[in-house]
Scaffold this motif. Structure first.
Motif, PDB file in Angstrom:
ATOM      1  N   GLY A  93       0.811  -1.210   0.000  1.00  0.00           N
ATOM      2  CA  GLY A  93       0.000   0.000   0.000  1.00  0.00           C
ATOM      3  C   GLY A  93       0.842   1.257   0.000  1.00  0.00           C
ATOM      4  O   GLY A  93       2.075   1.208   0.148  1.00  0.00           O
ATOM      5  N   TRP A 136       2.903   3.902  -8.683  1.00  0.00           N
ATOM      6  CA  TRP A 136       1.823   4.556  -7.932  1.00  0.00           C
ATOM      7  C   TRP A 136       1.793   6.026  -8.321  1.00  0.00           C
ATOM      8  O   TRP A 136       2.803   6.596  -8.750  1.00  0.00           O
ATOM      9  CB  TRP A 136       2.081   4.398  -6.436  1.00  0.00           C
ATOM     10  CG  TRP A 136       1.166   5.163  -5.528  1.00  0.00           C
ATOM     11  CD1 TRP A 136      -0.108   4.836  -5.171  1.00  0.00           C
ATOM     12  CD2 TRP A 136       1.474   6.386  -4.844  1.00  0.00           C
ATOM     13  NE1 TRP A 136      -0.627   5.778  -4.316  1.00  0.00           N
ATOM     14  CE2 TRP A 136       0.343   6.738  -4.085  1.00  0.00           C
ATOM     15  CE3 TRP A 136       2.603   7.212  -4.799  1.00  0.00           C
ATOM     16  CZ2 TRP A 136       0.282   7.886  -3.290  1.00  0.00           C
ATOM     17  CZ3 TRP A 136       2.550   8.348  -4.008  1.00  0.00           C
ATOM     18  CH2 TRP A 136       1.405   8.672  -3.257  1.00  0.00           C
ATOM     19  N   TRP A 138      -0.446  10.000  -7.349  1.00  0.00           N
ATOM     20  CA  TRP A 138      -1.305  10.698  -6.384  1.00  0.00           C
ATOM     21  C   TRP A 138      -1.513  12.133  -6.846  1.00  0.00           C
ATOM     22  O   TRP A 138      -0.630  12.757  -7.441  1.00  0.00           O
ATOM     23  CB  TRP A 138      -0.625  10.697  -5.019  1.00  0.00           C
ATOM     24  CG  TRP A 138      -1.297  11.540  -3.968  1.00  0.00           C
ATOM     25  CD1 TRP A 138      -2.197  11.128  -3.040  1.00  0.00           C
ATOM     26  CD2 TRP A 138      -1.118  12.950  -3.747  1.00  0.00           C
ATOM     27  NE1 TRP A 138      -2.597  12.184  -2.253  1.00  0.00           N
ATOM     28  CE2 TRP A 138      -1.946  13.312  -2.669  1.00  0.00           C
ATOM     29  CE3 TRP A 138      -0.346  13.933  -4.362  1.00  0.00           C
ATOM     30  CZ2 TRP A 138      -2.019  14.630  -2.184  1.00  0.00           C
ATOM     31  CZ3 TRP A 138      -0.420  15.238  -3.891  1.00  0.00           C
ATOM     32  CH2 TRP A 138      -1.243  15.583  -2.804  1.00  0.00           C
ATOM     33  N   GLN A 144      -5.184   7.167   1.247  1.00  0.00           N
ATOM     34  CA  GLN A 144      -4.280   6.009   1.233  1.00  0.00           C
ATOM     35  C   GLN A 144      -4.851   4.926   0.325  1.00  0.00           C
ATOM     36  O   GLN A 144      -6.061   4.707   0.245  1.00  0.00           O
ATOM     37  CB  GLN A 144      -4.111   5.474   2.650  1.00  0.00           C
ATOM     38  CG  GLN A 144      -3.280   4.203   2.754  1.00  0.00           C
ATOM     39  CD  GLN A 144      -3.069   3.763   4.186  1.00  0.00           C
ATOM     40  OE1 GLN A 144      -3.105   4.571   5.117  1.00  0.00           O
ATOM     41  NE2 GLN A 144      -2.846   2.470   4.393  1.00  0.00           N
ATOM     42  N   PHE A 145      -3.950   4.225  -0.357  1.00  0.00           N
ATOM     43  CA  PHE A 145      -4.361   3.116  -1.217  1.00  0.00           C
ATOM     44  C   PHE A 145      -3.729   1.835  -0.709  1.00  0.00           C
ATOM     45  O   PHE A 145      -2.521   1.762  -0.486  1.00  0.00           O
ATOM     46  CB  PHE A 145      -3.933   3.354  -2.670  1.00  0.00           C
ATOM     47  CG  PHE A 145      -4.280   2.207  -3.580  1.00  0.00           C
ATOM     48  CD1 PHE A 145      -5.575   2.039  -4.044  1.00  0.00           C
ATOM     49  CD2 PHE A 145      -3.313   1.281  -3.948  1.00  0.00           C
ATOM     50  CE1 PHE A 145      -5.905   0.976  -4.862  1.00  0.00           C
ATOM     51  CE2 PHE A 145      -3.632   0.221  -4.779  1.00  0.00           C
ATOM     52  CZ  PHE A 145      -4.937   0.071  -5.240  1.00  0.00           C
ATOM     53  N   ASP A 146      -4.564   0.811  -0.531  1.00  0.00           N
ATOM     54  CA  ASP A 146      -4.100  -0.505  -0.089  1.00  0.00           C
ATOM     55  C   ASP A 146      -4.432  -1.545  -1.149  1.00  0.00           C
ATOM     56  O   ASP A 146      -5.538  -1.542  -1.711  1.00  0.00           O
ATOM     57  CB  ASP A 146      -4.758  -0.892   1.231  1.00  0.00           C
ATOM     58  CG  ASP A 146      -4.350   0.026   2.365  1.00  0.00           C
ATOM     59  OD1 ASP A 146      -3.138   0.188   2.585  1.00  0.00           O
ATOM     60  OD2 ASP A 146      -5.248   0.583   3.034  1.00  0.00           O
ATOM     61  N   ALA A 232      -8.509  -1.940 -10.582  1.00  0.00           N
ATOM     62  CA  ALA A 232      -8.606  -0.546 -10.142  1.00  0.00           C
ATOM     63  C   ALA A 232      -8.160   0.376 -11.280  1.00  0.00           C
ATOM     64  O   ALA A 232      -7.445  -0.041 -12.192  1.00  0.00           O
ATOM     65  CB  ALA A 232      -7.755  -0.298  -8.891  1.00  0.00           C
ATOM     66  N   ARG A 234      -7.320   4.860 -12.238  1.00  0.00           N
ATOM     67  CA  ARG A 234      -7.113   6.229 -11.756  1.00  0.00           C
ATOM     68  C   ARG A 234      -7.055   7.160 -12.946  1.00  0.00           C
ATOM     69  O   ARG A 234      -6.445   6.838 -13.979  1.00  0.00           O
ATOM     70  CB  ARG A 234      -5.810   6.335 -10.963  1.00  0.00           C
ATOM     71  CG  ARG A 234      -5.441   7.767 -10.553  1.00  0.00           C
ATOM     72  CD  ARG A 234      -4.057   7.812  -9.913  1.00  0.00           C
ATOM     73  NE  ARG A 234      -3.682   9.157  -9.529  1.00  0.00           N
ATOM     74  CZ  ARG A 234      -2.992   9.999 -10.292  1.00  0.00           C
ATOM     75  NH1 ARG A 234      -2.622   9.619 -11.517  1.00  0.00           N
ATOM     76  NH2 ARG A 234      -2.678  11.202  -9.863  1.00  0.00           N
ATOM     77  N   MET A 267      -7.348   9.249  -6.752  1.00  0.00           N
ATOM     78  CA  MET A 267      -6.921   8.003  -6.139  1.00  0.00           C
ATOM     79  C   MET A 267      -7.249   6.848  -7.077  1.00  0.00           C
ATOM     80  O   MET A 267      -8.024   6.992  -8.025  1.00  0.00           O
ATOM     81  CB  MET A 267      -7.673   7.815  -4.819  1.00  0.00           C
ATOM     82  CG  MET A 267      -9.176   7.664  -4.997  1.00  0.00           C
ATOM     83  SD  MET A 267     -10.068   7.608  -3.434  1.00  0.00           S
ATOM     84  CE  MET A 267      -9.984   9.335  -2.959  1.00  0.00           C
ATOM     85  N   PHE A 268      -6.670   5.699  -6.806  1.00  0.00           N
ATOM     86  CA  PHE A 268      -7.073   4.492  -7.512  1.00  0.00           C
ATOM     87  C   PHE A 268      -8.433   4.048  -6.970  1.00  0.00           C
ATOM     88  O   PHE A 268      -8.616   3.909  -5.765  1.00  0.00           O
ATOM     89  CB  PHE A 268      -6.035   3.387  -7.341  1.00  0.00           C
ATOM     90  CG  PHE A 268      -4.892   3.489  -8.309  1.00  0.00           C
ATOM     91  CD1 PHE A 268      -5.021   3.020  -9.605  1.00  0.00           C
ATOM     92  CD2 PHE A 268      -3.695   4.077  -7.936  1.00  0.00           C
ATOM     93  CE1 PHE A 268      -3.976   3.113 -10.511  1.00  0.00           C
ATOM     94  CE2 PHE A 268      -2.632   4.173  -8.825  1.00  0.00           C
ATOM     95  CZ  PHE A 268      -2.775   3.692 -10.121  1.00  0.00           C
ATOM     96  N   SER A 270     -11.541   1.201  -7.172  1.00  0.00           N
ATOM     97  CA  SER A 270     -11.795  -0.189  -7.558  1.00  0.00           C
ATOM     98  C   SER A 270     -12.825  -0.253  -8.679  1.00  0.00           C
ATOM     99  O   SER A 270     -13.830   0.452  -8.660  1.00  0.00           O
ATOM    100  CB  SER A 270     -12.299  -0.984  -6.362  1.00  0.00           C
ATOM    101  OG  SER A 270     -11.325  -1.053  -5.352  1.00  0.00           O
TER     102      SER A 270
END
Length: 418
Positions: A93, A136, A138, A144-146, A232, A234, A267-268, A270
């Motif tokens: 993450g 990644w 942003w 936060q992305f997990d 996912a 973005r 954010m990413f 789903s």
């Protein structure tokens, strides 16, 4: 006395209606269906975010990447910070530590090698000596992305020996200002069954005339790599984009990958269902713009005054495969979305999950059992358990208990009042 009598009758009525065997059975059936619906919904959502068997809880470590109190000398300053990896680890993450009032965007690259420099922080230039791999991204105060369970990003291998963080500062700051923005990279040393990667749509050139309410920029690429599973997406653009959409065409059947306003936190997000992309499929991205508020031509570029058209797809593959597929689509080619996708894109998005059928079944069950329960309580209860006033348009059904003399007197006096 009349109000007290009405309250007493209502209480007795409710108790009697609940004691009705038919009412109790319909109520129990309804709640059993509701519990089943909730359980299956939870299983469905979890199954989408857990592509493999449950993974036992693991201890996570953190690599804190931070700019070392840097100054921001001019607009559109690009800083890079490198971090060398000395062992094989698996990213689970990303926790951003930045504010969009200062930082326009952050990118984290994986590099095989970087140029030898006197410092680990530099302005401008390329993040890697060879082609960088995006891990990644942003912007706009995204959260936060997990990763889903059993999915990680493997780094510290032969292909990714350095993490390089890129920060784009939008505006110059006073000389005394210092910034330490960055990201916490969460990782584990336990290998997972699935490895994640990024497929990127990116426009590299183009311009948009002013005073146009609806401008489209399209990208389309034929997918030729091994099968991937997209979970996912973005979006990223600048000031004038209003919507970015992604589509998958498989055997002449279209699916909506995702659609989002890039002015929202970047954010990413789903996908509603995991999408399988096979060799021979075609992937599409469309960015839409509105330039009615500007008087000059807008071009694709890297500064915050320019525009961008980026769509990131995050996917997973089996760790047993030799390499995680990473791709970039820059082919700007006009495409036409089938009318059914234009008109019912939301339906195409939701119908792909079996959860919609569960929701429909639960809705039908509620429509059937709720009226049945109501009818049982109103009409089918024993005649000595209910009453309704004639003035309300219902036949009086209440008959007092034979052994309750007080009820008999009150009933007769109440009936006589009508």
């Amino acid at each position: 006395g009349k109000q007290w009598y009405q309250r007493r009758v209502r209480v007795r009525t409710r108790i009697a209606s609940l004691e009705s065997p038919l009412h109790k059975s319909s109520t129990i059936m309804f709640y059993l269906l509701l519990a089943l619906f909730q359980a299956v919904m939870c299983v469905d959502v979890v199954s989408q975010n857990q592509p493999a068997d449950d993974l036992s809880s693991q201890n996570e470590d953190i690599v804190a990447l931070r700019m070392p109190e840097v100054t921001i000398p001019h607009n559109d300053t690009y800083y890079h910070l490198q971090h060398e990896l000395t062992e094989l680890v698996y990213i689970t993450g990303y926790k951003p530590q930045a504010n969009s009032s200062t930082v326009h965007h952050m990118l984290l690259y994986g590099c095989r090698s970087v140029k030898t420099r006197a410092t680990k922080v530099w302005i401008g230039g390329s993040p890697c000596e060879e082609e960088p791999k995006i891990l990644w991204s942003w912007a706009l105060d995204a959260a936060q992305f997990d990763m889903p369970d059993n999915v990680t990003m493997e780094v510290g291998n032969d292909d990714i020996q350095f993490l390089v963080m890129e920060l784009h500062y939008k505006l110059a700051q006073p000389e005394e200002y210092r910034d330490s923005s960055g990201v916490d990279v969460l990782f584990t040393k336990t290998k997972t069954r699935y490895q994640a990667g990024i497929y990127l749509f990116m426009a590299v050139h183009g311009s948009f005339p002013p005073h146009e309410p609806n401008i489209q920029m399209d990208l389309a690429c034929n997918y030729t790599s091994p099968e991937i599973h997209v979970f996912a997406f973005r979006t990223h653009a600048h000031n004038y984009a209003t919507m970015i959409s992604g589509y998958l065409e498989h055997n002449e059947s279209w699916s909506l990958i995702g659609q989002r306003d890039p002015r929202l936190p970047e954010m990413f997000v789903s996908t509603y269902t995991i999408l399988d992309v096979h060799p021979g499929d075609t992937l599409y991205a469309r960015c839409e713009y509105n330039t009615t508020a500007v008087n000059t031509t807008i071009v694709i570029g890297n500064t915050h005054r320019d525009e961008m058209c980026n769509l990131y797809l995050m996917y997973y593959v089996d760790s047993a495969e030799e390499d995680v597929v990473r791709g970039t689509c820059t082919n700007q080619e006009k495409f036409y979305v089938p009318n059914i996708m234009n008109s019912f894109a939301w339906w195409e998005l939701y119908i792909q999950s079996r959860m919609v059928w569960i929701m429909l079944i639960a809705l039908i069950a509620s429509l059937v059992f709720c009226p049945i329960g109501y009818c049982v309580r109103i009409y089918w209860c024993p005649s000595n358990s209910y009453y309704k006033r004639p003035n309300d348009g219902f036949e009086k059904l209440f008959t007092p208990d034979d052994d309750d003399e007080e009820d008999e007197i009150l009933y007769k006096s109440y009936k006589h009042s009508y």
